[in-house]
Design a protein around this motif. Sequence first.
Motif, mmCIF file in Angstrom:
data_model
loop_
_atom_site.group_PDB
_atom_site.id
_atom_site.type_symbol
_atom_site.label_atom_id
_atom_site.label_comp_id
_atom_site.label_asym_id
_atom_site.label_seq_id
_atom_site.Cartn_x
_atom_site.Cartn_y
_atom_site.Cartn_z
ATOM 1 N N LEU A 75 -12.093 36.051 86.100
ATOM 2 C CA LEU A 75 -12.555 35.616 84.792
ATOM 3 C C LEU A 75 -11.841 35.982 83.757
ATOM 4 C CD1 LEU A 75 -14.830 34.081 83.467
ATOM 5 C CD2 LEU A 75 -16.140 35.971 83.361
ATOM 6 N N GLN A 76 -11.242 37.111 83.683
ATOM 7 C CA GLN A 76 -10.321 37.828 82.591
ATOM 8 C C GLN A 76 -9.259 36.937 82.730
ATOM 9 O OE1 GLN A 76 -10.125 41.812 83.411
ATOM 10 N NE2 GLN A 76 -12.255 42.255 82.540
ATOM 11 N N THR A 77 -8.710 36.748 83.602
ATOM 12 C CA THR A 77 -7.185 35.779 83.837
ATOM 13 C C THR A 77 -7.502 34.535 83.212
ATOM 14 O OG1 THR A 77 -6.747 37.259 85.661
ATOM 15 C CG2 THR A 77 -5.531 34.909 85.562
ATOM 16 N N VAL A 78 -8.553 33.848 83.614
ATOM 17 C CA VAL A 78 -8.972 32.591 83.144
ATOM 18 C C VAL A 78 -9.155 32.619 81.648
ATOM 19 C CG1 VAL A 78 -10.595 30.583 83.286
ATOM 20 C CG2 VAL A 78 -9.854 31.576 85.513
ATOM 21 N N VAL A 79 -9.725 33.536 81.056
ATOM 22 C CA VAL A 79 -9.925 33.502 79.771
ATOM 23 C C VAL A 79 -8.663 33.697 79.014
ATOM 24 C CG1 VAL A 79 -11.233 34.945 77.863
ATOM 25 C CG2 VAL A 79 -12.277 34.277 79.862
ATOM 26 N N ALA A 80 -7.683 34.637 79.468
ATOM 27 C CA ALA A 80 -6.574 34.850 78.942
ATOM 28 C C ALA A 80 -5.778 33.685 78.782
ATOM 29 C CB ALA A 80 -5.863 36.179 79.643
ATOM 30 N N MET A 81 -5.662 33.127 79.990
ATOM 31 C CA MET A 81 -4.661 31.727 80.053
ATOM 32 C C MET A 81 -5.303 30.613 79.169
ATOM 33 S SD MET A 81 -3.999 31.444 84.128
ATOM 34 C CE MET A 81 -3.476 29.960 83.942
ATOM 35 N N ARG A 82 -6.565 30.643 79.007
ATOM 36 C CA ARG A 82 -7.225 29.464 78.076
ATOM 37 C C ARG A 82 -6.684 29.892 76.600
ATOM 38 N NH1 ARG A 82 -12.949 30.601 76.217
ATOM 39 N NH2 ARG A 82 -11.777 32.279 75.333
ATOM 40 N N ASP A 83 -6.982 31.226 76.142
ATOM 41 C CA ASP A 83 -6.534 31.585 75.045
ATOM 42 C C ASP A 83 -5.069 31.355 74.741
ATOM 43 O OD1 ASP A 83 -9.109 32.499 74.598
ATOM 44 O OD2 ASP A 83 -8.708 34.669 74.722
ATOM 45 N N ARG A 84 -4.284 31.639 75.673
ATOM 46 C CA ARG A 84 -2.861 31.241 75.504
ATOM 47 C C ARG A 84 -2.395 29.802 75.289
ATOM 48 N NH1 ARG A 84 1.688 34.972 75.968
ATOM 49 N NH2 ARG A 84 0.416 37.039 76.197
ATOM 50 N N MET A 85 -3.232 28.822 76.056
ATOM 51 C CA MET A 85 -2.958 27.345 76.071
ATOM 52 C C MET A 85 -3.664 26.874 74.743
ATOM 53 S SD MET A 85 -3.603 25.760 79.705
ATOM 54 C CE MET A 85 -5.016 26.779 80.350
ATOM 55 N N VAL A 86 -4.632 27.495 74.107
ATOM 56 C CA VAL A 86 -5.022 27.027 72.972
ATOM 57 C C VAL A 86 -4.263 27.282 71.840
ATOM 58 C CG1 VAL A 86 -7.093 27.566 71.253
ATOM 59 C CG2 VAL A 86 -7.667 26.878 73.698
ATOM 60 N N THR A 87 -3.556 28.560 71.714
ATOM 61 C CA THR A 87 -2.535 29.112 70.871
ATOM 62 C C THR A 87 -1.419 28.289 70.997
ATOM 63 O OG1 THR A 87 -3.556 31.281 71.077
ATOM 64 C CG2 THR A 87 -1.374 31.044 70.198
ATOM 65 N N ALA A 88 -1.008 27.723 72.221
ATOM 66 C CA ALA A 88 0.184 26.906 72.388
ATOM 67 C C ALA A 88 -0.114 25.569 71.644
ATOM 68 C CB ALA A 88 0.751 26.794 73.792
ATOM 69 N N TYR A 89 -1.515 24.985 72.170
ATOM 70 C CA TYR A 89 -1.470 23.561 71.358
ATOM 71 C C TYR A 89 -1.645 23.675 69.780
ATOM 72 C CZ TYR A 89 -4.545 19.645 70.239
ATOM 73 O OH TYR A 89 -4.948 18.309 69.721
ATOM 74 N N GLN A 90 -2.253 24.958 69.388
ATOM 75 C CA GLN A 90 -2.363 25.056 67.772
ATOM 76 C C GLN A 90 -0.852 24.946 67.264
ATOM 77 O OE1 GLN A 90 -4.889 28.372 67.551
ATOM 78 N NE2 GLN A 90 -6.546 27.256 67.417
ATOM 79 N N GLU A 91 0.056 25.869 68.009
ATOM 80 C CA GLU A 91 1.501 25.790 67.359
ATOM 81 C C GLU A 91 2.090 24.448 67.556
ATOM 82 O OE1 GLU A 91 3.838 28.704 67.563
ATOM 83 O OE2 GLU A 91 2.175 30.203 67.577
ATOM 84 N N ILE A 92 1.780 23.748 68.489
ATOM 85 C CA ILE A 92 2.381 22.351 68.620
ATOM 86 C C ILE A 92 1.961 21.364 67.613
ATOM 87 C CG2 ILE A 92 2.592 20.304 70.091
ATOM 88 C CD1 ILE A 92 2.477 22.204 72.436
ATOM 89 N N MET A 93 0.630 21.644 66.945
ATOM 90 C CA MET A 93 -0.070 20.748 66.268
ATOM 91 C C MET A 93 0.521 21.225 64.785
ATOM 92 S SD MET A 93 -1.777 18.598 67.829
ATOM 93 C CE MET A 93 -2.305 17.710 66.570
ATOM 94 N N ARG A 94 1.035 22.321 64.521
ATOM 95 C CA ARG A 94 1.423 22.836 63.289
ATOM 96 C C ARG A 94 2.889 22.327 63.100
ATOM 97 N NH1 ARG A 94 0.363 28.479 63.669
ATOM 98 N NH2 ARG A 94 -1.734 28.359 64.944
ATOM 99 N N MET A 95 3.532 21.922 64.289
ATOM 100 C CA MET A 95 5.002 21.692 64.077
ATOM 101 C C MET A 95 5.171 20.056 63.296
ATOM 102 S SD MET A 95 6.443 21.749 68.027
ATOM 103 C CE MET A 95 6.703 23.238 68.740
ATOM 104 N N PRO A 96 6.263 20.240 62.180
ATOM 105 C CA PRO A 96 6.321 18.975 61.367
ATOM 106 C C PRO A 96 6.855 17.887 62.312
ATOM 107 C CG PRO A 96 8.080 20.772 60.940
ATOM 108 C CD PRO A 96 7.005 21.291 62.032
ATOM 109 N N VAL A 97 6.552 16.819 62.008
ATOM 110 C CA VAL A 97 7.067 15.677 62.960
ATOM 111 C C VAL A 97 8.189 15.029 61.974
ATOM 112 C CG1 VAL A 97 6.481 13.192 63.438
ATOM 113 C CG2 VAL A 97 4.560 15.022 63.211
#
Length: 101
Positions: free
Chosen positions: A79-101
């Motif tokens: 469960l700790q591993t899944v939560v950590a992976m989820r947090d990383r994926m959300v952070t990566a998604y947020q970084e992608i969304m902040r990229m200028p087009v």
Amino acid sequence: MDKINPAMAANAYTNSSKVMDAPGFDSAQGKNFGDVLRDAATKTMETMRAGESATARAVTGEASLPEVVQAITASEITLQTVVAMRDRMVTAYQEIMRMPV
């Protein structure tokens, strides 16, 4: 924004090719990223269900304490591993969304 270092990019590419050649990675099976995620999710659910099952068996007196502790610990780590992976994926998604087009 930081510049991309070409040497680091080349090293990352080299390391990724080593992973594909590592034991346990079979490109002949034709597994794609979705298949790998599906397999990981299936194994995670199996681990969580084993923890629940061990707890239920302990209540009825069918399982020993070490057996229950081991199953619960495996579930907790999973469960700790899944939560950590989820947090990383959300952070990566947020970084992608902040990229200028």
